[in-house]
Design a protein around this motif. Structure first.
Motif, PDB file in Angstrom:
ATOM      1  N   PRO A  34       5.362  -6.178   4.422  1.00 44.89           N
ATOM      2  CA  PRO A  34       4.640  -5.450   3.372  1.00 44.89           C
ATOM      3  C   PRO A  34       3.294  -6.084   3.041  1.00 44.89           C
ATOM      4  CG  PRO A  34       6.947  -5.660   2.811  1.00 44.89           C
ATOM      5  CD  PRO A  34       6.711  -6.561   3.983  1.00 44.89           C
ATOM      6  N   TYR A  35       3.225  -7.402   3.027  1.00 49.72           N
ATOM      7  CA  TYR A  35       1.943  -8.065   2.749  1.00 49.72           C
ATOM      8  C   TYR A  35       0.892  -7.639   3.767  1.00 49.72           C
ATOM      9  CZ  TYR A  35      -1.503 -11.782   2.081  1.00 49.72           C
ATOM     10  OH  TYR A  35      -2.670 -12.474   1.858  1.00 49.72           O
ATOM     11  N   ARG A  36       1.285  -7.607   5.031  1.00 52.23           N
ATOM     12  CA  ARG A  36       0.348  -7.174   6.073  1.00 52.23           C
ATOM     13  C   ARG A  36      -0.091  -5.730   5.848  1.00 52.23           C
ATOM     14  NH1 ARG A  36       3.805  -9.566  11.083  1.00 52.23           N
ATOM     15  NH2 ARG A  36       2.749 -11.567  11.358  1.00 52.23           N
ATOM     16  N   ALA A  37       0.883  -4.874   5.535  1.00 52.58           N
ATOM     17  CA  ALA A  37       0.554  -3.457   5.350  1.00 52.58           C
ATOM     18  C   ALA A  37      -0.374  -3.246   4.159  1.00 52.58           C
ATOM     19  CB  ALA A  37       1.842  -2.656   5.154  1.00 52.58           C
ATOM     20  N   PHE A  38      -0.096  -3.941   3.072  1.00 53.85           N
ATOM     21  CA  PHE A  38      -0.898  -3.746   1.859  1.00 53.85           C
ATOM     22  C   PHE A  38      -2.307  -4.305   2.032  1.00 53.85           C
ATOM     23  CE2 PHE A  38       3.349  -4.128  -0.615  1.00 53.85           C
ATOM     24  CZ  PHE A  38       3.654  -2.818  -0.321  1.00 53.85           C
ATOM     25  N   SER A 218      11.578  -2.894   5.809  1.00 54.61           N
ATOM     26  CA  SER A 218      10.484  -3.375   4.957  1.00 54.61           C
ATOM     27  C   SER A 218       9.126  -2.814   5.374  1.00 54.61           C
ATOM     28  CB  SER A 218      10.460  -4.905   4.940  1.00 54.61           C
ATOM     29  OG  SER A 218      10.356  -5.442   6.242  1.00 54.61           O
ATOM     30  N   ALA A 219       8.843  -2.735   6.674  1.00 56.33           N
ATOM     31  CA  ALA A 219       7.555  -2.193   7.121  1.00 56.33           C
ATOM     32  C   ALA A 219       7.425  -0.702   6.823  1.00 56.33           C
ATOM     33  CB  ALA A 219       7.341  -2.471   8.604  1.00 56.33           C
ATOM     34  N   PRO A 220       8.421   0.142   7.178  1.00 60.50           N
ATOM     35  CA  PRO A 220       8.292   1.559   6.822  1.00 60.50           C
ATOM     36  C   PRO A 220       8.272   1.801   5.318  1.00 60.50           C
ATOM     37  CG  PRO A 220      10.420   1.129   7.891  1.00 60.50           C
ATOM     38  CD  PRO A 220       9.584  -0.090   8.056  1.00 60.50           C
ATOM     39  N   LEU A 221       8.963   0.974   4.560  1.00 57.86           N
ATOM     40  CA  LEU A 221       8.912   1.097   3.103  1.00 57.86           C
ATOM     41  C   LEU A 221       7.503   0.807   2.595  1.00 57.86           C
ATOM     42  CD1 LEU A 221      10.194   1.367   0.283  1.00 57.86           C
ATOM     43  CD2 LEU A 221      10.904  -1.024   0.465  1.00 57.86           C
ATOM     44  N   ALA A 222       6.898  -0.247   3.119  1.00 51.51           N
ATOM     45  CA  ALA A 222       5.531  -0.582   2.722  1.00 51.51           C
ATOM     46  C   ALA A 222       4.552   0.533   3.083  1.00 51.51           C
ATOM     47  CB  ALA A 222       5.105  -1.892   3.376  1.00 51.51           C
ATOM     48  N   ASP A 223       4.751   1.137   4.239  1.00 51.04           N
ATOM     49  CA  ASP A 223       3.881   2.246   4.644  1.00 51.04           C
ATOM     50  C   ASP A 223       3.977   3.414   3.665  1.00 51.04           C
ATOM     51  OD1 ASP A 223       3.005   0.852   6.854  1.00 51.04           O
ATOM     52  OD2 ASP A 223       4.413   1.796   8.244  1.00 51.04           O
ATOM     53  N   GLN A 224       5.190   3.666   3.181  1.00 48.62           N
ATOM     54  CA  GLN A 224       5.374   4.742   2.187  1.00 48.62           C
ATOM     55  C   GLN A 224       4.634   4.416   0.889  1.00 48.62           C
ATOM     56  OE1 GLN A 224       6.811   7.713   2.190  1.00 48.62           O
ATOM     57  NE2 GLN A 224       7.716   7.708   4.221  1.00 48.62           N
ATOM     58  N   ILE A 225       4.652   3.156   0.495  1.00 45.57           N
ATOM     59  CA  ILE A 225       3.934   2.764  -0.723  1.00 45.57           C
ATOM     60  C   ILE A 225       2.430   2.927  -0.537  1.00 45.57           C
ATOM     61  CG2 ILE A 225       3.418   0.815  -2.260  1.00 45.57           C
ATOM     62  CD1 ILE A 225       6.292  -0.178  -1.693  1.00 45.57           C
TER      63      ILE A 225
END
Length: 233
Positions: A34-38, A218-225
Protein backbone atom coordinates in the motif's frame (compact mmCIF):
# COMPACT_ATOMS: atom_id res chain seq x y z
CA UNK A 1 -2.16 15.32 -3.30
CA UNK A 2 -3.79 13.73 -0.27
CA UNK A 3 -2.31 12.65 3.05
CA UNK A 4 -3.04 9.07 4.15
CA UNK A 5 -2.71 7.87 7.73
CA UNK A 6 -1.35 4.40 8.46
CA UNK A 7 -2.52 3.22 11.88
CA UNK A 8 -0.14 0.46 12.94
CA UNK A 9 0.34 -1.86 15.85
CA UNK A 10 2.88 -1.04 18.54
CA UNK A 11 2.96 -4.67 19.71
CA UNK A 12 5.99 -6.88 19.17
CA UNK A 13 4.27 -10.05 20.41
CA UNK A 14 0.92 -11.81 20.44
CA UNK A 15 -0.19 -13.52 23.64
CA UNK A 16 -1.32 -17.07 22.91
CA UNK A 17 -3.91 -19.11 24.77
CA UNK A 18 -1.26 -20.72 26.97
CA UNK A 19 0.06 -17.30 28.00
CA UNK A 20 3.23 -17.49 25.93
CA UNK A 21 4.38 -14.59 23.76
CA UNK A 22 4.53 -15.24 20.02
CA UNK A 23 6.90 -12.73 18.35
CA UNK A 24 5.05 -10.63 15.79
CA UNK A 25 4.28 -7.05 14.80
CA UNK A 26 3.05 -5.86 11.40
CA UNK A 27 3.22 -7.95 8.22
CA UNK A 28 5.72 -6.39 5.84
CA UNK A 29 3.85 -6.81 2.54
CA UNK A 30 0.69 -5.32 4.03
CA UNK A 31 2.54 -2.08 4.76
CA UNK A 32 4.93 -2.00 1.81
CA UNK A 33 2.49 -2.71 -1.05
CA UNK A 34 0.00 0.00 0.00
CA UNK A 35 2.82 2.45 0.74
CA UNK A 36 4.14 1.95 -2.78
CA UNK A 37 0.69 2.37 -4.30
CA UNK A 38 -0.13 5.51 -2.34
CA UNK A 39 3.20 7.26 -2.88
CA UNK A 40 3.28 6.27 -6.57
CA UNK A 41 -0.07 8.05 -6.90
CA UNK A 42 1.49 11.14 -5.36
CA UNK A 43 0.00 10.84 -1.89
CA UNK A 44 1.80 11.53 1.37
CA UNK A 45 1.86 8.94 4.16
CA UNK A 46 2.04 9.42 7.92
CA UNK A 47 2.22 6.66 10.54
CA UNK A 48 0.53 6.59 13.94
CA UNK A 49 0.85 3.96 16.67
CA UNK A 50 -0.28 3.66 20.27
CA UNK A 51 2.24 5.67 22.27
CA UNK A 52 4.11 6.76 19.15
CA UNK A 53 6.16 3.54 19.30
CA UNK A 54 8.10 2.61 16.18
CA UNK A 55 6.22 -0.36 14.70
CA UNK A 56 7.97 -3.73 14.73
CA UNK A 57 7.99 -5.83 11.58
CA UNK A 58 7.11 -9.51 11.97
CA UNK A 59 10.35 -11.23 11.02
CA UNK A 60 8.35 -14.11 9.59
CA UNK A 61 7.03 -11.75 6.92
CA UNK A 62 10.51 -11.09 5.52
CA UNK A 63 11.46 -14.62 4.48
CA UNK A 64 11.41 -16.11 1.00
CA UNK A 65 8.66 -18.59 1.91
CA UNK A 66 6.35 -15.81 3.05
CA UNK A 67 6.90 -13.82 -0.13
CA UNK A 68 6.84 -16.39 -2.90
CA UNK A 69 10.59 -16.48 -3.38
CA UNK A 70 13.77 -14.62 -2.51
CA UNK A 71 13.40 -12.03 -5.27
CA UNK A 72 10.07 -10.85 -3.92
CA UNK A 73 11.40 -11.04 -0.35
CA UNK A 74 14.24 -8.73 -1.37
CA UNK A 75 11.76 -6.34 -3.00
CA UNK A 76 9.69 -6.24 0.21
CA UNK A 77 12.82 -5.60 2.29
CA UNK A 78 13.81 -2.76 -0.04
CA UNK A 79 10.31 -1.34 0.16
CA UNK A 80 10.45 -1.47 3.93
CA UNK A 81 13.75 0.41 3.93
CA UNK A 82 12.18 3.10 1.73
CA UNK A 83 9.23 3.46 4.12
CA UNK A 84 11.10 5.97 6.28
CA UNK A 85 7.91 7.30 7.88
CA UNK A 86 8.01 4.16 10.05
CA UNK A 87 10.96 5.72 11.89
CA UNK A 88 8.99 8.65 13.30
CA UNK A 89 5.36 7.73 13.99
CA UNK A 90 3.06 10.12 15.77
CA UNK A 91 1.05 9.14 18.81
CA UNK A 92 -2.37 7.74 18.02
CA UNK A 93 -3.82 10.04 20.68
CA UNK A 94 -2.60 13.06 18.66
CA UNK A 95 -4.32 12.13 15.39
CA UNK A 96 -6.70 14.69 13.92
CA UNK A 97 -8.76 13.04 11.20
CA UNK A 98 -9.24 16.39 9.48
CA UNK A 99 -5.57 16.18 8.40
CA UNK A 100 -6.11 13.04 6.32
CA UNK A 101 -8.04 12.01 3.23
CA UNK A 102 -7.96 8.28 4.06
CA UNK A 103 -6.94 5.89 6.82
CA UNK A 104 -5.27 2.51 6.37
CA UNK A 105 -4.66 -0.31 8.88
CA UNK A 106 -2.00 -2.92 7.91
CA UNK A 107 -2.22 -6.34 9.54
CA UNK A 108 0.02 -8.89 11.15
CA UNK A 109 -0.88 -10.54 14.45
CA UNK A 110 0.14 -7.38 16.33
CA UNK A 111 -3.29 -5.69 16.05
CA UNK A 112 -4.84 -8.65 17.87
CA UNK A 113 -2.65 -7.76 20.85
CA UNK A 114 -3.15 -4.00 21.09
CA UNK A 115 -5.49 -2.37 18.55
CA UNK A 116 -8.28 -4.87 19.27
CA UNK A 117 -8.62 -3.30 22.73
CA UNK A 118 -7.40 0.24 22.04
CA UNK A 119 -10.18 2.74 22.79
CA UNK A 120 -8.45 5.57 20.91
CA UNK A 121 -8.23 3.47 17.77
CA UNK A 122 -11.85 2.41 18.25
CA UNK A 123 -12.99 6.03 18.37
CA UNK A 124 -10.91 6.89 15.30
CA UNK A 125 -12.39 3.98 13.32
CA UNK A 126 -15.89 5.14 14.19
CA UNK A 127 -15.00 8.71 13.22
CA UNK A 128 -13.57 7.62 9.85
CA UNK A 129 -16.61 5.50 9.12
CA UNK A 130 -18.90 8.44 9.89
CA UNK A 131 -16.78 10.84 7.82
CA UNK A 132 -17.19 8.93 4.56
CA UNK A 133 -13.42 8.98 3.98
CA UNK A 134 -11.91 5.74 2.66
CA UNK A 135 -11.03 3.31 5.46
CA UNK A 136 -8.80 0.42 4.41
CA UNK A 137 -8.20 -2.52 6.75
CA UNK A 138 -6.36 -5.71 5.78
CA UNK A 139 -5.77 -9.27 7.04
CA UNK A 140 -5.57 -9.35 10.88
CA UNK A 141 -6.05 -5.59 11.23
CA UNK A 142 -9.87 -5.88 11.22
CA UNK A 143 -9.34 -7.11 14.79
CA UNK A 144 -9.12 -3.38 15.54
CA UNK A 145 -12.85 -3.09 14.77
CA UNK A 146 -13.53 -4.97 18.00
CA UNK A 147 -12.55 -1.85 19.94
CA UNK A 148 -15.51 0.03 18.44
CA UNK A 149 -18.04 -2.03 20.38
CA UNK A 150 -19.90 -0.08 23.04
CA UNK A 151 -22.95 -1.21 24.95
CA UNK A 152 -23.02 -4.45 23.00
CA UNK A 153 -23.10 -2.87 19.54
CA UNK A 154 -20.64 -1.63 16.92
CA UNK A 155 -21.08 0.83 14.04
CA UNK A 156 -19.53 -1.85 11.82
CA UNK A 157 -22.34 -4.31 12.48
CA UNK A 158 -24.06 -5.15 9.21
CA UNK A 159 -21.12 -4.05 7.05
CA UNK A 160 -19.87 -6.48 4.43
CA UNK A 161 -16.19 -7.09 5.11
CA UNK A 162 -13.43 -9.65 5.10
CA UNK A 163 -10.31 -10.48 7.10
CA UNK A 164 -7.86 -13.31 7.70
CA UNK A 165 -10.08 -16.38 7.81
CA UNK A 166 -10.26 -19.27 10.25
CA UNK A 167 -9.17 -21.57 7.41
CA UNK A 168 -6.06 -19.49 6.77
CA UNK A 169 -5.19 -19.35 10.47
CA UNK A 170 -5.55 -23.12 10.64
CA UNK A 171 -3.37 -23.62 7.58
CA UNK A 172 -0.78 -21.27 9.07
CA UNK A 173 -0.68 -23.51 12.15
CA UNK A 174 -1.72 -20.96 14.77
CA UNK A 175 -5.48 -21.43 15.09
CA UNK A 176 -5.22 -24.03 17.86
CA UNK A 177 -2.84 -21.79 19.83
CA UNK A 178 -4.93 -18.60 19.61
CA UNK A 179 -7.18 -17.21 22.34
CA UNK A 180 -9.63 -16.21 19.59
CA UNK A 181 -9.82 -15.93 15.83
CA UNK A 182 -10.50 -12.74 13.90
CA UNK A 183 -13.26 -14.19 11.72
CA UNK A 184 -15.16 -15.53 14.74
CA UNK A 185 -15.01 -12.24 16.59
CA UNK A 186 -16.07 -10.17 13.58
CA UNK A 187 -19.08 -12.42 13.05
CA UNK A 188 -19.94 -12.03 16.74
CA UNK A 189 -19.61 -8.25 16.28
CA UNK A 190 -22.41 -8.43 13.72
CA UNK A 191 -20.34 -8.01 10.56
CA UNK A 192 -21.43 -9.67 7.32
CA UNK A 193 -18.22 -11.67 6.87
CA UNK A 194 -17.29 -12.47 3.28
CA UNK A 195 -14.85 -15.39 3.04
CA UNK A 196 -12.77 -15.90 -0.07
CA UNK A 197 -10.46 -18.75 -1.06
CA UNK A 198 -7.47 -19.15 1.27
CA UNK A 199 -4.45 -17.03 0.33
CA UNK A 200 -6.07 -15.62 -2.81
CA UNK A 201 -6.61 -11.85 -3.23
CA UNK A 202 -10.05 -10.93 -1.90
CA UNK A 203 -11.26 -7.36 -1.42
CA UNK A 204 -14.68 -6.26 -0.19
CA UNK A 205 -15.98 -2.70 -0.53
CA UNK A 206 -19.04 -1.61 1.44
CA UNK A 207 -19.63 2.12 1.37
CA UNK A 208 -16.37 3.72 2.56
CA UNK A 209 -15.09 0.56 4.25
CA UNK A 210 -12.56 -1.37 2.16
CA UNK A 211 -11.20 -4.63 3.55
CA UNK A 212 -8.73 -7.25 2.32
CA UNK A 213 -8.54 -10.86 3.44
CA UNK A 214 -4.82 -11.62 3.50
CA UNK A 215 -1.37 -10.34 2.48
CA UNK A 216 -2.10 -10.98 -1.20
CA UNK A 217 -5.08 -8.62 -0.89
CA UNK A 218 -3.05 -5.62 0.28
CA UNK A 219 -2.02 -4.35 -3.18
CA UNK A 220 -5.50 -4.62 -4.78
CA UNK A 221 -7.00 -3.07 -1.66
CA UNK A 222 -4.60 -0.14 -1.92
CA UNK A 223 -5.48 0.29 -5.59
CA UNK A 224 -9.16 0.55 -4.64
CA UNK A 225 -8.34 3.28 -2.13
CA UNK A 226 -6.35 5.18 -4.74
CA UNK A 227 -9.35 4.97 -7.08
CA UNK A 228 -11.67 6.17 -4.32
CA UNK A 229 -9.47 9.19 -3.66
CA UNK A 230 -9.24 9.99 -7.36
CA UNK A 231 -13.02 9.80 -7.70
CA UNK A 232 -13.47 12.16 -4.76
CA UNK A 233 -10.91 14.67 -6.02
Amino acid sequence: MAKILFVMTAADHWTLADGSAHPTGFWAEEAVAPYRAFTAAGHEVEVATPGGVRPTVDQGSLGADANGGQEQADAVANGLAAFTELDHPIELDDVDLADYAAVFYPGGHGPMEDLAVDATSGRLLTEVLDSGKPLGVVCHAPAALLATEQGGSSPFAGYRLTAFTNAEEQQAGLAEKAKWLVQDRLVALGADFQEGAPWEPHVIVDRNLLTGQNPASSAPLADQIVKSLAAAA
